[in-house]
Design a protein around this motif. Structure first.
Motif, PDB file in Angstrom:
ATOM      1  N   HIS A  29       0.987  -1.209   0.016  1.00 58.27           N
ATOM      2  CA  HIS A  29      -0.020   0.080   0.118  1.00 58.27           C
ATOM      3  C   HIS A  29       0.993   1.299   0.051  1.00 58.27           C
ATOM      4  N   SER A  30       0.194   2.331  -0.314  1.00 59.52           N
ATOM      5  CA  SER A  30       1.132   3.673  -0.242  1.00 59.52           C
ATOM      6  C   SER A  30       0.178   4.837   0.749  1.00 59.52           C
ATOM      7  N   ASP A  31       0.896   5.060   1.614  1.00 63.91           N
ATOM      8  CA  ASP A  31       0.159   6.054   2.628  1.00 63.91           C
ATOM      9  C   ASP A  31       0.468   7.356   2.308  1.00 63.91           C
ATOM     10  N   ARG A  32      -0.117   7.754   1.149  1.00 66.03           N
ATOM     11  CA  ARG A  32       0.254   9.142   0.491  1.00 66.03           C
ATOM     12  C   ARG A  32      -0.192  10.227   1.706  1.00 66.03           C
ATOM     13  N   PRO A  33       0.415  11.374   1.662  1.00 66.23           N
ATOM     14  CA  PRO A  33       0.109  12.516   2.481  1.00 66.23           C
ATOM     15  C   PRO A  33      -0.864  13.157   2.217  1.00 66.23           C
ATOM     16  N   PHE A  34      -2.231  12.724   2.436  1.00 68.27           N
ATOM     17  CA  PHE A  34      -3.233  13.675   2.373  1.00 68.27           C
ATOM     18  C   PHE A  34      -3.310  14.848   3.328  1.00 68.27           C
ATOM     19  N   LEU A  35      -4.264  15.758   3.102  1.00 62.36           N
ATOM     20  CA  LEU A  35      -4.444  16.979   3.861  1.00 62.36           C
ATOM     21  C   LEU A  35      -4.082  16.560   5.389  1.00 62.36           C
ATOM     22  N   GLY A  36      -3.219  17.232   5.723  1.00 63.45           N
ATOM     23  CA  GLY A  36      -2.911  17.129   7.352  1.00 63.45           C
ATOM     24  C   GLY A  36      -2.127  15.666   7.977  1.00 63.45           C
ATOM     25  N   TYR A  37      -1.812  15.073   6.790  1.00 66.41           N
ATOM     26  CA  TYR A  37      -1.078  13.767   7.024  1.00 66.41           C
ATOM     27  C   TYR A  37       0.272  14.042   7.343  1.00 66.41           C
ATOM     28  N   GLU A  38       0.922  12.986   7.903  1.00 67.20           N
ATOM     29  CA  GLU A  38       2.461  13.050   8.178  1.00 67.20           C
ATOM     30  C   GLU A  38       3.213  12.800   6.968  1.00 67.20           C
ATOM     31  N   ILE A  39       4.231  13.166   6.750  1.00 69.07           N
ATOM     32  CA  ILE A  39       5.188  12.953   5.490  1.00 69.07           C
ATOM     33  C   ILE A  39       6.309  12.310   5.693  1.00 69.07           C
ATOM     34  N   ALA A  40       6.662  11.997   6.988  1.00 71.81           N
ATOM     35  CA  ALA A  40       7.846  10.975   7.043  1.00 71.81           C
ATOM     36  C   ALA A  40       7.649  10.038   8.236  1.00 71.81           C
ATOM     37  N   ARG A  41       8.275   8.821   8.152  1.00 74.93           N
ATOM     38  CA  ARG A  41       8.295   8.034   9.229  1.00 74.93           C
ATOM     39  C   ARG A  41       9.320   7.507   9.520  1.00 74.93           C
ATOM     40  N   LEU A  42       9.895   6.921  10.813  1.00 70.73           N
ATOM     41  CA  LEU A  42      11.045   6.399  11.527  1.00 70.73           C
ATOM     42  C   LEU A  42      10.459   5.234  12.096  1.00 70.73           C
ATOM     43  N   VAL A  43      10.909   3.893  11.491  1.00 68.69           N
ATOM     44  CA  VAL A  43      10.234   2.677  12.108  1.00 68.69           C
ATOM     45  C   VAL A  43      11.622   2.046  12.914  1.00 68.69           C
ATOM     46  N   LEU A  44      11.561   1.765  14.077  1.00 72.51           N
ATOM     47  CA  LEU A  44      12.286   1.344  14.914  1.00 72.51           C
ATOM     48  C   LEU A  44      11.923  -0.150  15.464  1.00 72.51           C
ATOM     49  N   PRO A 113      -1.976  19.303  10.864  1.00 75.82           N
ATOM     50  CA  PRO A 113      -3.285  19.083  11.526  1.00 75.82           C
ATOM     51  C   PRO A 113      -3.962  20.378  11.444  1.00 75.82           C
ATOM     52  N   GLU A 114      -3.413  21.360  12.028  1.00 79.39           N
ATOM     53  CA  GLU A 114      -3.836  22.970  12.107  1.00 79.39           C
ATOM     54  C   GLU A 114      -4.613  23.409  10.484  1.00 79.39           C
ATOM     55  N   LEU A 115      -3.444  23.087   9.607  1.00 74.89           N
ATOM     56  CA  LEU A 115      -4.157  23.361   8.262  1.00 74.89           C
ATOM     57  C   LEU A 115      -5.348  22.680   7.710  1.00 74.89           C
ATOM     58  N   GLU A 116      -5.439  21.331   8.305  1.00 77.15           N
ATOM     59  CA  GLU A 116      -6.486  20.601   7.758  1.00 77.15           C
ATOM     60  C   GLU A 116      -7.850  20.966   8.311  1.00 77.15           C
ATOM     61  N   ALA A 117      -7.615  21.394   9.493  1.00 77.22           N
ATOM     62  CA  ALA A 117      -8.735  22.081  10.384  1.00 77.22           C
ATOM     63  C   ALA A 117      -9.399  23.240   9.630  1.00 77.22           C
ATOM     64  N   HIS A 118      -8.214  24.207   9.179  1.00 70.21           N
ATOM     65  CA  HIS A 118      -8.524  25.449   8.600  1.00 70.21           C
ATOM     66  C   HIS A 118      -9.073  25.294   7.259  1.00 70.21           C
ATOM     67  N   ILE A 119      -8.787  24.289   6.502  1.00 69.51           N
ATOM     68  CA  ILE A 119      -9.161  24.105   5.207  1.00 69.51           C
ATOM     69  C   ILE A 119     -10.636  23.403   5.270  1.00 69.51           C
ATOM     70  N   LEU A 204      -5.095  20.760  -2.503  1.00 64.87           N
ATOM     71  CA  LEU A 204      -5.006  19.838  -0.924  1.00 64.87           C
ATOM     72  C   LEU A 204      -6.347  19.178  -0.623  1.00 64.87           C
ATOM     73  N   TYR A 205      -7.418  20.066  -0.816  1.00 59.43           N
ATOM     74  CA  TYR A 205      -8.618  19.426  -0.253  1.00 59.43           C
ATOM     75  C   TYR A 205      -9.096  18.224  -1.110  1.00 59.43           C
ATOM     76  N   ARG A 206      -8.530  18.332  -2.331  1.00 59.80           N
ATOM     77  CA  ARG A 206      -9.172  17.352  -3.108  1.00 59.80           C
ATOM     78  C   ARG A 206      -8.310  15.972  -3.397  1.00 59.80           C
ATOM     79  N   ASP A 207      -6.776  16.665  -3.032  1.00 54.83           N
ATOM     80  CA  ASP A 207      -5.824  15.288  -3.282  1.00 54.83           C
ATOM     81  C   ASP A 207      -5.176  14.995  -2.323  1.00 54.83           C
ATOM     82  N   SER A 208      -3.853  15.560  -2.178  1.00 56.22           N
ATOM     83  CA  SER A 208      -2.894  15.473  -1.308  1.00 56.22           C
ATOM     84  C   SER A 208      -1.758  16.281  -1.173  1.00 56.22           C
TER      85      SER A 208
END
Length: 242
Positions: A29-44, A113-119, A204-208
């Protein structure tokens, strides 16, 4: 992670603990960064005495149909970081022993997440009927010849301009710009900025969140005055950072 990715990341991050049990598998799968979504992960990985037969290998793919191009064994105290984007395909092979990880999630400063709420508030109760009548013939012609996703985004950009308090001419310009119908430059600095910001929030609202598109927007509005009615959105979409 800022140093590793070269990205402007917010100060805070989220940590989650995950545990896979025997028989569990995570499909590609692909966790694309939708509106307000994280852009990077570090897996320990926290798996003492891991052996190959235990499975739980993190695999990265160039496409959902292809073979894995990179594999990360869940060895104890090994960490792996990656960016999220529409083509960041990954999965985890089936485990035969419990697999434990701690995942650190990081947000880009321009997709919080603040941008997500605003949009979401900006586009609440979305009704294209509120748009000025001057746009009707242009929108009707566009809907007859362009894909629905294009005209929807253009209409959403027009809604943003309308709700920011711009006149019908600016709303029409914003629709045409987002639909790709008018590439001409505005002679008015505020209209120029408003049209491009409206196009971005509609995307942003429609895509990612798209790093490349955000970079273009940042370049287009660099050094410009931050106009009063655009200020709340501008600050969230193009924040200043150290």
């Amino acid at each position: 992670m800022r140093e590793i990715t070269g990205l402007p990341l917010v100060e805070r991050f989220m940590v989650t603990a995950q545990r896979m049990l025997p028989g569990h598998v995570i499909g590609i799968h692909s966790d694309r960064p939708f509106l307000g979504y994280e852009i990077a992960r570090l897996v320990l990985q926290l798996n003492k005495h891991w052996q190959a037969e235990h499975g739980g290998v993190l695999e990265l793919f160039a496409s959902p149909e292809g073979e894995a191009v990179f594999k990360v064994n869940p060895e104890h105290n090994k960490a792996f970081g990656f960016l999220l984007h529409p083509k960041s395909y990954h999965g985890v092979t089936e485990v035969t022993q419990p697999r434990q990880t701690v995942v650190f999630n990081f947000w880009h400063v321009a997709n919080t997440p603040e941008l997500e709420a605003h949009i979401k508030a900006l586009f609440a109760n979305l009704h294209f009927s509120e748009l000025p009548a001057a746009l009707d013939p242009i929108a009707s012609a566009a809907e007859a010849s362009l894909p629905e996703e294009v005209t929807f985004r253009a209409g959403t950009a027009a809604i943003a301009l309308h709700r920011w308090g711009y006149d019908a001419a600016t709303v029409v310009s914003g629709y045409q710009y987002s639909a790709g119908l008018d590439g001409s430059e505005s002679h008015d600095a505020e209209t120029y900025a408003a049209v491009r910001l409206a196009d971005w929030v509609a995307y942003l609202y429609r895509d990612s969140f798209d790093l490349a598109r955000w970079g273009v927007l940042r370049g287009e509005l660099a050094g410009m005055e931050r106009f009063t009615r655009l200020l709340p959105t501008w600050r969230l979409c193009l924040p200043e950072w150290e």
